[in-house]
Design an enzyme around this catalytic site. Structure first.
Site, PDB file in Angstrom:
ATOM      1  CB  SER A 246      -0.867   0.011   1.260  1.00  0.00           C
ATOM      2  OG  SER A 246      -1.434   1.283   1.472  1.00  0.00           O
TER       3      SER A 246
ATOM      4  CE1 TYR B 273      -3.837  -2.678   5.213  1.00  0.00           C
ATOM      5  CE2 TYR B 273      -3.260  -0.382   4.786  1.00  0.00           C
ATOM      6  CZ  TYR B 273      -3.661  -1.627   4.325  1.00  0.00           C
ATOM      7  OH  TYR B 273      -3.873  -1.823   2.979  1.00  0.00           O
TER       8      TYR B 273
ATOM      9  CE  LYS C 202      -1.376  -4.069   3.116  1.00  0.00           C
ATOM     10  NZ  LYS C 202      -1.497  -5.322   2.364  1.00  0.00           N
TER      11      LYS C 202
HETATM   12  N1  LIG Z   1      -8.716  -0.828  -1.330  1.00  0.00           N
HETATM   13  C1  LIG Z   1      -7.699  -0.004  -1.127  1.00  0.00           C
HETATM   14  O1  LIG Z   1      -7.849   1.235  -1.108  1.00  0.00           O
HETATM   15  C2  LIG Z   1      -6.312  -0.558  -0.906  1.00  0.00           C
HETATM   16  C3  LIG Z   1      -5.238   0.341  -0.935  1.00  0.00           C
HETATM   17  C4  LIG Z   1      -3.947  -0.136  -0.732  1.00  0.00           C
HETATM   18  C5  LIG Z   1      -3.744  -1.497  -0.553  1.00  0.00           C
HETATM   19  N2  LIG Z   1      -4.806  -2.361  -0.532  1.00  0.00           N
HETATM   20  C6  LIG Z   1      -4.527  -3.766  -0.320  1.00  0.00           C
HETATM   21  O2  LIG Z   1      -5.136  -4.509  -1.354  1.00  0.00           O
HETATM   22  C7  LIG Z   1      -5.374  -5.848  -0.913  1.00  0.00           C
HETATM   23  C8  LIG Z   1      -6.783  -6.260  -1.265  1.00  0.00           C
HETATM   24  O3  LIG Z   1      -7.677  -5.348  -0.672  1.00  0.00           O
HETATM   25  P1  LIG Z   1      -9.102  -5.023  -1.288  1.00  0.00           P
HETATM   26  O4  LIG Z   1      -9.242  -3.550  -1.219  1.00  0.00           O
HETATM   27  O5  LIG Z   1      -9.299  -5.713  -2.578  1.00  0.00           O
HETATM   28  O6  LIG Z   1     -10.036  -5.661  -0.153  1.00  0.00           O
HETATM   29  P2  LIG Z   1     -11.453  -6.407  -0.235  1.00  0.00           P
HETATM   30  O7  LIG Z   1     -12.238  -5.959  -1.391  1.00  0.00           O
HETATM   31  O8  LIG Z   1     -12.013  -6.250   1.134  1.00  0.00           O
HETATM   32  O9  LIG Z   1     -11.037  -7.939  -0.476  1.00  0.00           O
HETATM   33  C9  LIG Z   1     -10.278  -8.602   0.491  1.00  0.00           C
HETATM   34  C10 LIG Z   1     -10.124 -10.042   0.074  1.00  0.00           C
HETATM   35  O10 LIG Z   1      -9.267 -10.708   1.003  1.00  0.00           O
HETATM   36  C11 LIG Z   1      -9.982 -11.800   1.611  1.00  0.00           C
HETATM   37  N3  LIG Z   1      -9.468 -11.917   2.979  1.00  0.00           N
HETATM   38  C12 LIG Z   1      -9.522 -11.025   3.972  1.00  0.00           C
HETATM   39  N4  LIG Z   1      -8.901 -11.515   5.063  1.00  0.00           N
HETATM   40  C13 LIG Z   1      -8.441 -12.744   4.732  1.00  0.00           C
HETATM   41  C14 LIG Z   1      -7.723 -13.759   5.407  1.00  0.00           C
HETATM   42  N5  LIG Z   1      -7.344 -13.612   6.690  1.00  0.00           N
HETATM   43  N6  LIG Z   1      -7.423 -14.895   4.761  1.00  0.00           N
HETATM   44  C15 LIG Z   1      -7.815 -15.080   3.462  1.00  0.00           C
HETATM   45  N7  LIG Z   1      -8.489 -14.154   2.765  1.00  0.00           N
HETATM   46  C16 LIG Z   1      -8.802 -13.007   3.396  1.00  0.00           C
HETATM   47  C17 LIG Z   1     -11.457 -11.456   1.465  1.00  0.00           C
HETATM   48  O11 LIG Z   1     -12.322 -12.583   1.433  1.00  0.00           O
HETATM   49  P3  LIG Z   1     -12.945 -13.297   2.755  1.00  0.00           P
HETATM   50  O12 LIG Z   1     -13.679 -12.252   3.500  1.00  0.00           O
HETATM   51  O13 LIG Z   1     -13.794 -14.398   2.201  1.00  0.00           O
HETATM   52  O14 LIG Z   1     -11.766 -13.856   3.513  1.00  0.00           O
HETATM   53  C18 LIG Z   1     -11.427 -10.809   0.075  1.00  0.00           C
HETATM   54  O15 LIG Z   1     -11.356 -11.808  -0.923  1.00  0.00           O
HETATM   55  C19 LIG Z   1      -5.039  -5.837   0.581  1.00  0.00           C
HETATM   56  O16 LIG Z   1      -3.734  -6.339   0.746  1.00  0.00           O
HETATM   57  C20 LIG Z   1      -5.077  -4.381   0.944  1.00  0.00           C
HETATM   58  O17 LIG Z   1      -4.266  -4.088   2.065  1.00  0.00           O
HETATM   59  C21 LIG Z   1      -6.085  -1.918  -0.703  1.00  0.00           C
END
Ligand SMILES: NC(=O)c1ccc[n+]([C@@H]2O[C@H](COP(=O)([O-])OP(=O)(O)OC[C@H]3O[C@@H](n4cnc5c(N)ncnc54)[C@H](OP(=O)(O)O)[C@@H]3O)[C@@H](O)[C@H]2O)c1
Length: 252
Positions: free
Chosen positions: A141, A154, A158
């Site tokens: 991130s 968090y 990261k």
């Molecule tokens: N969205 C943003 O603005 C943003 C920005 C920077 C970085 N990121 C990073 O991008 C990545 C994905 O985030 P996203 O925004 O796509 O989130 P999201 O839409 O909430 O999706 C999260 C995914 O991870 C799974 N998950 C969560 N905890 C888990 C665990 N302990 N074990 C296995 N699966 C798990 C969830 O499914 P289940 O609930 O079924 O487990 C879901 O498939 C993360 O690493 C996050 O830190 C996101």
């Protein structure tokens, strides 16, 4: 040179929605055999059906080493390889100053966001990549480069993931490339607190590209890194922030 992943098996944690699902879709459309995992079986099954292209799935908690081994063994038994591993699942159970965090939530954040990418990479390396090569893509991130009054814990995980990426890249070459993606705000469930209400309009105005990120924006870079296009890139982080850094003077 093509952005193709033909004959590649790709395992994506957190692949049932958001960024992970978009990466899985991009990889499948590029010809990879994709295998997704997340905690909830029904969500994995529904996402795999939507992704199509014979997408496989197995439910598991990314932060549980026994689940990691079971999921990777299932992929290996079914497809005979793990050529690409995307460590994408993450958690953010605590909001507030780092100085006040309880150790239970500190440990959980590290377990899922840092220890899990190490464990999954160790397993993929020992079971397949050491002999056959491969690609690791870690979802970090822009928070890795900043302080925050709300998501400092968090962000520390990261930042550790960026360093883990560099360290593993140094150790696992020449056979395995290890890189990280560093998105700013992407419109997913995970970041909902930032973009719901008037958040999206307010933030969008700040980004030179005039909008928040989409999961597909991140998937494009994940595909570039996994395909031959990324063949001489390892130990790097790609920042995807809509120009936020040049607008704010820092990564935000
Ligand atoms: N969205 C943003 O603005 C943003 C920005 C920077 C970085 N990121 C990073 O991008 C990545 C994905 O985030 P996203 O925004 O796509 O989130 P999201 O839409 O909430 O999706 C999260 C995914 O991870 C799974 N998950 C969560 N905890 C888990 C665990 N302990 N074990 C296995 N699966 C798990 C969830 O499914 P289940 O609930 O079924 O487990 C879901 O498939 C993360 O690493 C996050 O830190 C996101």
């Amino acid at each position: 040179m093509e952005l193709r992943l033909v004959d590649q098996v790709a395992v994506i944690t957190g692949g049932s929605r958001g960024i992970g699902k978009a990466i899985a879709t991009a990889y499948a459309e590029a010809g990879a055999q994709v295998f997704i995992t997340s905690r909830k079986a029904d969500a994995c099954e529904a996402a795999a059906a939507e992704i199509g292209h014979g997408c496989g799935w197995e439910a598991g908690n990314a932060g549980d080493p026994a689940d990691a081994e079971r999921v990777l063994d299932t992929a290996l038994e079914r497809y005979g390889a793990v050529d690409i591993l995307v460590n994408n699942a993450a958690t953010n159970p605590y909001a507030g100053p780092v100085i006040d965090v309880d150790l239970a939530r500190w440990d959980k954040t590290f377990q899922v966001n840092v220890t899990a990418p190490l464990v999954w990479t160790q397993l993929a390396w020992r079971k397949h990549m050491a002999d056959h090569g491969g690609v690791i893509v870690n979802t970090s991130s822009v928070g890795a480069f900043n302080t925050s009054s709300i998501i400092g814990v968090y962000d520390i995980t990261k930042s550790a993931l960026v360093h883990l990426t560099k360290q593993l890249a140094a150790e696992l070459g020449p056979g395995v490339r290890v890189n990280a993606l560093c998105p700013a705000v992407v419109k997913t469930d995970f970041a909902k607190a930032l973009w719901e209400g008037d958040g999206e309009e307010r933030l969008s105005k700040l980004y030179p590209l005039g909008r928040l990120g989409t999961p597909e924006d991140i998937a494009g870079a994940a595909l570039y890194l996994a395909a031959d296009t990324g063949s001489w890139i390892t130990g790097q982080t790609i920042v995807l922030d809509g120009g936020g850094e040049v607008a704010f003077g820092k990564l935000e």
